[in-house]
Design a protein around this motif. Sequence first.
Motif, PDB file in Angstrom:
ATOM      1  N   UNK A 283       0.825  -1.210   0.000  1.00  0.00           N
ATOM      2  CA  UNK A 283       0.000   0.000   0.000  1.00  0.00           C
ATOM      3  C   UNK A 283       0.858   1.259   0.000  1.00  0.00           C
ATOM      4  N   UNK A 284       1.990   1.212   0.692  1.00  0.00           N
ATOM      5  CA  UNK A 284       2.925   2.335   0.715  1.00  0.00           C
ATOM      6  C   UNK A 284       3.439   2.629  -0.689  1.00  0.00           C
ATOM      7  N   UNK A 285       3.874   1.591  -1.389  1.00  0.00           N
ATOM      8  CA  UNK A 285       4.391   1.771  -2.744  1.00  0.00           C
ATOM      9  C   UNK A 285       3.291   2.276  -3.674  1.00  0.00           C
ATOM     10  N   UNK A 286       2.104   1.680  -3.573  1.00  0.00           N
ATOM     11  CA  UNK A 286       1.001   2.084  -4.448  1.00  0.00           C
ATOM     12  C   UNK A 286       0.661   3.560  -4.259  1.00  0.00           C
TER      13      UNK A 286
ATOM     14  N   UNK B  86       1.502  -5.993 -13.595  1.00  0.00           N
ATOM     15  CA  UNK B  86       1.667  -6.083 -12.139  1.00  0.00           C
ATOM     16  C   UNK B  86       3.081  -5.712 -11.732  1.00  0.00           C
ATOM     17  N   UNK B  87       3.173  -5.045 -10.591  1.00  0.00           N
ATOM     18  CA  UNK B  87       4.447  -4.732  -9.957  1.00  0.00           C
ATOM     19  C   UNK B  87       4.496  -5.512  -8.658  1.00  0.00           C
ATOM     20  N   UNK B  88       5.497  -6.367  -8.506  1.00  0.00           N
ATOM     21  CA  UNK B  88       5.599  -7.220  -7.322  1.00  0.00           C
ATOM     22  C   UNK B  88       6.460  -6.524  -6.268  1.00  0.00           C
ATOM     23  N   UNK B  89       5.932  -6.414  -5.052  1.00  0.00           N
ATOM     24  CA  UNK B  89       6.641  -5.784  -3.936  1.00  0.00           C
ATOM     25  C   UNK B  89       7.083  -6.861  -2.955  1.00  0.00           C
ATOM     26  N   UNK B  90       8.360  -6.819  -2.589  1.00  0.00           N
ATOM     27  CA  UNK B  90       8.900  -7.734  -1.579  1.00  0.00           C
ATOM     28  C   UNK B  90       9.596  -6.902  -0.514  1.00  0.00           C
ATOM     29  N   UNK B  91       9.668  -7.428   0.687  1.00  0.00           N
ATOM     30  CA  UNK B  91      10.303  -6.687   1.780  1.00  0.00           C
ATOM     31  C   UNK B  91      11.522  -7.441   2.289  1.00  0.00           C
ATOM     32  N   UNK B  92      12.611  -6.711   2.405  1.00  0.00           N
ATOM     33  CA  UNK B  92      13.864  -7.315   2.862  1.00  0.00           C
ATOM     34  C   UNK B  92      13.686  -7.952   4.242  1.00  0.00           C
ATOM     35  N   UNK B  93      14.187  -9.159   4.389  1.00  0.00           N
ATOM     36  CA  UNK B  93      14.157  -9.921   5.646  1.00  0.00           C
ATOM     37  C   UNK B  93      12.743 -10.323   6.071  1.00  0.00           C
ATOM     38  N   UNK B  94      11.762 -10.121   5.197  1.00  0.00           N
ATOM     39  CA  UNK B  94      10.383 -10.517   5.508  1.00  0.00           C
ATOM     40  C   UNK B  94       9.842 -11.467   4.446  1.00  0.00           C
TER      41      UNK B  94
ATOM     42  N   UNK C 137       4.307  -9.245 -15.716  1.00  0.00           N
ATOM     43  CA  UNK C 137       5.015  -8.809 -14.507  1.00  0.00           C
ATOM     44  C   UNK C 137       6.043  -7.772 -14.947  1.00  0.00           C
ATOM     45  N   UNK C 138       5.756  -6.515 -14.655  1.00  0.00           N
ATOM     46  CA  UNK C 138       6.593  -5.416 -15.138  1.00  0.00           C
ATOM     47  C   UNK C 138       7.918  -5.345 -14.397  1.00  0.00           C
ATOM     48  N   UNK C 139       7.896  -5.701 -13.122  1.00  0.00           N
ATOM     49  CA  UNK C 139       9.129  -5.656 -12.341  1.00  0.00           C
ATOM     50  C   UNK C 139       8.874  -6.007 -10.898  1.00  0.00           C
ATOM     51  N   UNK C 140       9.954  -6.016 -10.123  1.00  0.00           N
ATOM     52  CA  UNK C 140       9.898  -6.317  -8.697  1.00  0.00           C
ATOM     53  C   UNK C 140      10.574  -5.207  -7.920  1.00  0.00           C
ATOM     54  N   UNK C 141       9.975  -4.794  -6.828  1.00  0.00           N
ATOM     55  CA  UNK C 141      10.529  -3.754  -5.965  1.00  0.00           C
ATOM     56  C   UNK C 141      10.911  -4.363  -4.626  1.00  0.00           C
ATOM     57  N   UNK C 142      12.135  -4.121  -4.176  1.00  0.00           N
ATOM     58  CA  UNK C 142      12.575  -4.574  -2.863  1.00  0.00           C
ATOM     59  C   UNK C 142      12.422  -3.422  -1.886  1.00  0.00           C
ATOM     60  N   UNK C 143      11.506  -3.560  -0.952  1.00  0.00           N
ATOM     61  CA  UNK C 143      11.246  -2.536   0.054  1.00  0.00           C
ATOM     62  C   UNK C 143      12.189  -2.748   1.223  1.00  0.00           C
ATOM     63  N   UNK C 144      13.046  -1.764   1.490  1.00  0.00           N
ATOM     64  CA  UNK C 144      14.022  -1.887   2.573  1.00  0.00           C
ATOM     65  C   UNK C 144      13.470  -1.418   3.914  1.00  0.00           C
ATOM     66  N   UNK C 145      12.251  -0.844   3.902  1.00  0.00           N
ATOM     67  CA  UNK C 145      11.693  -0.273   5.126  1.00  0.00           C
ATOM     68  C   UNK C 145      11.217  -1.304   6.117  1.00  0.00           C
TER      69      UNK C 145
END
Length: 289
Positions: free
Chosen positions: A131-134, A253-261, A281-289
């Motif tokens: 939701x943050x990324x969106x 679609x943009x896939x969001x993943x979270x580091x260490x989660x 699948x357009x890409x993947x985002x690694x969320x460091x937060x």
Amino acid sequence: MNLMIQKIPAEPGPSIGAILIDSGRLTPEAAELVLDRQKTEGIRFGAAGVALGLICEEDIQQALARQYGYPFLAPGDDSVSEEVVAAFRPFSPIVEQLRALRSQLMMRWLDARSGLRALAVVSPGAGEGRSFIAANLAVVFSQLGQRTLLVDADLRRPRQHGLFRLPNRHGLSSVLAGRVEVAEAITRIPGMIDLSVLPAGAVPPNPQELLCRPQFAELMAGLQTQHEVVVVDTPAAGESADYQFVAAQSGGALVVARRDVSLIRNIQSLVSSLQQGNVAVIGTVLNNG
């Protein structure tokens, strides 16, 4: 017949000093001190203000953004949650990363998939920053001057109405249930100019059934003709199959993943399921937060 074309000079915008005074960052007396320092040393107004310790670099950047018509909200404006960082701190490192993501999406998605303007933001589980990324991605697209709509299609745990301080009585669920027209459910965000939000609405007892209805496909098709960019928040993939229906009607679609989660196997499974459903699948985002 002789026509003489005369160039009419553009009306100058407000000066940096005037903007800083208007926003309360400088008093008129302090601005005079800055002007004196500027003339004495032959430097820019902003540099003189920083040298005197009266303003900071962030003040200058925000004043420049306002001078060039770049929409953002003033610090302390509680009409939008501070989690929507792109609306408040347009020159922070995290927003620079979001703009870089926007550029990549424009090359891989908007340009490559002509006619398809909707992008579903998906993630394997909850708490991964979907939701943050969106929300922030929708803001940076709108700041580019793109007519942007943010749709909260998470009919189980909606968040966008909270991020944008909107009432959630009517929204996507109301539209799909035939209770309101879509125009009544969409809200233009003050101060963001080109950004509108369609919240999820009241949480229904049958979210998957609503998203499976032909009305949802028709709605998404219509929204893409009315907006240049449609960013769609989705439910967590690991909790229901809702995301599949939303992504299928979005096309990308943009896939969001979270580091260490996020687990790699869950990300791979999500990407595979999207591809099997003919979703790009357009890409993947690694969320460091």
